[in-house]
Design a protein around this motif. Structure first.
Motif, PDB file in Angstrom:
ATOM      1  N   ILE A 211      17.571  12.709  28.099  1.00  0.00           N
ATOM      2  CA  ILE A 211      16.574  13.784  27.560  1.00  0.00           C
ATOM      3  C   ILE A 211      15.758  13.177  26.372  1.00  0.00           C
ATOM      4  N   VAL A 212      14.713  12.890  26.396  1.00  0.00           N
ATOM      5  CA  VAL A 212      13.925  12.438  25.239  1.00  0.00           C
ATOM      6  C   VAL A 212      13.354  13.853  24.800  1.00  0.00           C
TER       7      VAL A 212
ATOM      8  N   ASN B 140      10.236  14.046  23.194  1.00  0.00           N
ATOM      9  CA  ASN B 140       8.475  14.238  23.331  1.00  0.00           C
ATOM     10  C   ASN B 140       8.008  13.167  24.034  1.00  0.00           C
ATOM     11  N   ALA B 141       6.616  13.384  24.016  1.00  0.00           N
ATOM     12  CA  ALA B 141       5.919  12.545  24.986  1.00  0.00           C
ATOM     13  C   ALA B 141       5.969  10.837  24.464  1.00  0.00           C
ATOM     14  N   ALA B 142       5.931  10.856  23.162  1.00  0.00           N
ATOM     15  CA  ALA B 142       5.645   9.631  22.515  1.00  0.00           C
ATOM     16  C   ALA B 142       7.163   8.804  22.739  1.00  0.00           C
TER      17      ALA B 142
ATOM     18  N   LEU C 177       8.982   9.355  25.151  1.00  0.00           N
ATOM     19  CA  LEU C 177       8.901   9.040  26.895  1.00  0.00           C
ATOM     20  C   LEU C 177       7.976   7.792  27.043  1.00  0.00           C
ATOM     21  N   VAL C 178       7.011   7.518  26.395  1.00  0.00           N
ATOM     22  CA  VAL C 178       6.081   6.432  26.880  1.00  0.00           C
ATOM     23  C   VAL C 178       6.821   5.354  26.268  1.00  0.00           C
TER      24      VAL C 178
END
Ligand SMILES: Cc1cc2nc3c(=O)[nH]c(=O)nc-3n(C[C@H](O)[C@H](O)[C@H](O)COP(=O)(O)OP(=O)(O)OC[C@H]3O[C@@H](n4cnc5c(N)ncnc54)[C@H](O)[C@@H]3O)c2cc1C
Lengths: 312, 245
Positions: free
Chosen positions: B227-228, B230-232, B234-235
């Motif tokens: 689980i990450v 946030n979007a940053a 993840l990217v």
């Protein structure tokens, strides 16, 4: 020398990309067994012999038929298979490929291994998903000729320097004939062919939020859009975008499931994706058990952030 | 119009798959009509009506248990049912199944053969086109719309990124995809009527199988996910760790 025949799928004269993967798989088998690879376009097409050769073919045959007919394509393929004494016939497991594969096998009175994800070039044992990917079987064709279709995104074109030797051949007569091909609107690749797929489920909350998914797709060149059945049944998206048991099977490099719970019938269509990302507000959603990366949170907030990060 | 709709008894799509001694074990599964075959039965009923008469015969290659699925098709409205019986039917691959069915129906007269586009479970996508090829008749697969008039068949199907329109003439085989129709549920009246409809059973032989299953295993387990926040993150993971962007 015996040969491996690979059927090339073309539409309106254009090669479908997954066929080159089948040509590459044929090259691997051919090298292990000392055979030649013959690629056959069952309809007239303007093909680049250098591209087909680079993918792994020694020869390229182009049949004269003007439009597609599954029965004529199969009859042409079976005739050529006999003429070149092919020991193996490979196709890409696309809609047309799935259609032609059993016909070639019937014409050659042999069996076929459908929708395979791997092959052992020495034993010719193919691996294929069954029960919507809940299990995998190792299978062997019992017959003089091995016919198999290969699931897109599991095999690689050879990537060598070679130009295939081209010849033109006649086609067999058609019974059922394609009379029209209407391309789906939009620039994006079909969900079954895209190397990156972004799918939305009921967690998208409204069809009016789909632009948030499209924004992310726009930021990833070559990506396709998918949807869960809940979305298609609600009429938010066309069935051509549905992923799963009663939709399309996809195996992209990256599958991003947004607001999708991960029902077993959805998993049936995407569980063989290489990397799976789940975005869901419920930390206990089953999709997380299959995800490589997950974000727990509201998709409607996360998607704009994701699009912004991707554009950086 | 004489119509044959083919149905298979398959493990339910929600069933858990058990593997015993490297082989699929469906003994604990619930069974049902292959969902795609429901489209084939429904389409048979509709085409019969559109033609203004005829018969819909439901045909299954299976063991005695498949009588249950055949009764369901009779309750939906099929006129008659035929069981091509062999206790080992489920071991048969699609090419072998096509051979058995083609041999069994080759002498009968029909205008239209309707199949599901695939039988869930084996997922081989091959019986309809295989039967048609062996009988020398045209076949259109994965059909989502079908019209027949004066013996001319026009059908549509989705291929990757496009919609194809295909023409053929009767007799013809069709394999049915979701979207073709909405299969009806059996009414109580239909269920009662089904009890009186003919269900014929004939023994069929299975030739040497054309596809040998050497072993079956569960899918390769995926590495545990992460689980990450946030979007940053993840990217960053997709770019630098998974390297898929
Ligand atoms: C025979 C048969 C065939 C089927 N074939 C298919 C098929 O081909 N494909 C398919 O997809 N399904 C198929 N189904 C249906 C399947 O069982 C599920 O019903 C369906 O996949 C559910 O879709 P969903 O995940 O979008 O919706 P839901 O199960 O309702 O899940 C929605 C998810 O979104 C999350 N969520 C809600 N709001 C937000 C938010 N704001 N932000 C983030 N997350 C949010 C929820 O936590 C939930 O996990 C089939 C079923 C049957 C019986």
């Amino acid at each position: 020398m015996s040969s491996i025949l690979v059927i090339l799928e073309t539409r309106q004269g254009e090669l479908r990309p997954s066929c080159l993967e089948a040509v590459g798989a044929a090259r691997v088998i051919a090298d292990a067994n000392g055979c030649a690879v013959v690629a056959l376009a069952t309809e007239s097409a303007n093909l680049d012999a250098a591209v087909i050769g680079a993918a792994g073919a020694d020869q390229l045959m182009i049949a004269a038929a003007e439009s597609h007919s599954a029965d004529a394509a199969a009859a042409t393929a079976a005739r050529v298979a006999k003429e070149i004494s092919a020991n193996t016939v490979l196709l890409a497991a696309t809609v047309r490929g799935r259609d032609i594969t059993p016909r070639i096998a019937a014409l050659l009175d042999t069996g076929f291994a459908p929708d395979c994800t791997a092959v052992d070039a020495n034993t010719m044992v193919f691996t294929r998903p069954i029960c919507g990917g809940k299990a995998f079987s190792n299978v062997k064709v019992n017959g003089d000729v091995v016919v198999a279709s290969l699931r897109p995104n599991f095999f690689d074109a050879a990537g060598r320097e070679h130009t295939a030797e081209v010849s033109e051949i006649t086609s067999e007569v058609a019974k059922a004939q394609v009379i029209e091909v209407a391309a789906q609107s939009g620039e994006r690749p079909d969900v079954a062919e895209a190397s990156i797929v972004i799918s939305g489920g009921r967690g998208m909350e409204s069809p009016d939020n789909w632009h948030l998914l499209e924004k992310v797709a726009d930021a990833i060149p070559g990506s396709g859009l998918g949807a869960s059945r809940a979305i298609v049944d609600s009429g938010w998206r066309p069935h051509s975008e549905q992923v799963g048991q009663t939709g399309k099977t996809v195996s992209p490099e990256l599958y991003i499931a947004v607001g999708i719970s991960g029902a077993i019938q959805h998993l049936a269509g995407m569980s063989s994706s290489k990397v799976i990302v789940a975005i869901n507000k419920d930390a206990d959603a089953p999709i997380f058990k299959h995800a490589t990366y997950g974000i727990v949170g509201n998709a409607l907030e996360i998607l704009p952030e994701l699009a912004a990060e991707l554009e950086k | 119009m004489e119509i044959f709709s083919f149905v298979k008894r398959v493990p339910s799509t929600t069933a858990n798959v058990e593997i015993k001694d490297q082989q699929l074990d469906t003994s604990g599964c619930e069974f049902e009509i292959n969902p795609y075959d429901r489209f084939a039965v429904e389409e048979g009923l509709r085409q019969k009506e559109a033609a203004g008469g005829g018969n819909v015969t439901a045909i299954s290659f299976g063991d005695d248990a498949a009588q249950k699925e055949l009764r369901t098709t009779l309750a939906m409205g099929a006129d008659a049912a035929l069981l091509l019986k062999n206790d080992a039917a489920d071991s048969a691959d699609a090419a072998t199944t096509a051979k058995v069915i083609a041999a069994a129906i080759g002498e009968r007269s029909f205008d239209l053969l309707l199949f599901g586009k695939q039988a869930v479970g084996h997922d081989q996508h091959g019986v309809g086109a295989g039967v048609a090829t062996r009988l020398g008749i045209p076949c259109i697969t994965e059909v989502i719309s079908l019209s027949i008039s004066d013996g001319q068949v026009t059908a549509q199907r989705g291929v990757e990124g496009a919609l194809e329109t295909i023409a053929a003439s009767l007799p013809c085989a069709i394999t049915c995809q979701k979207g073709l129709n909405e299969p009806r549920l059996a009414s109580l009246k239909g269920i009662m009527a089904a009890k009186k409809k003919p269900l014929e059973s004939v023994e069929v032989e299975i030739p040497a199988l054309a596809l040998i299953v050497e072993s079956t295993q569960p899918p390769a387990s995926r590495p545990a996910g992460r689980i990450v926040n946030n979007a940053a993150e993840l990217v960053d993971a997709l770019r630098n760790e998974a390297k898929v962007l």
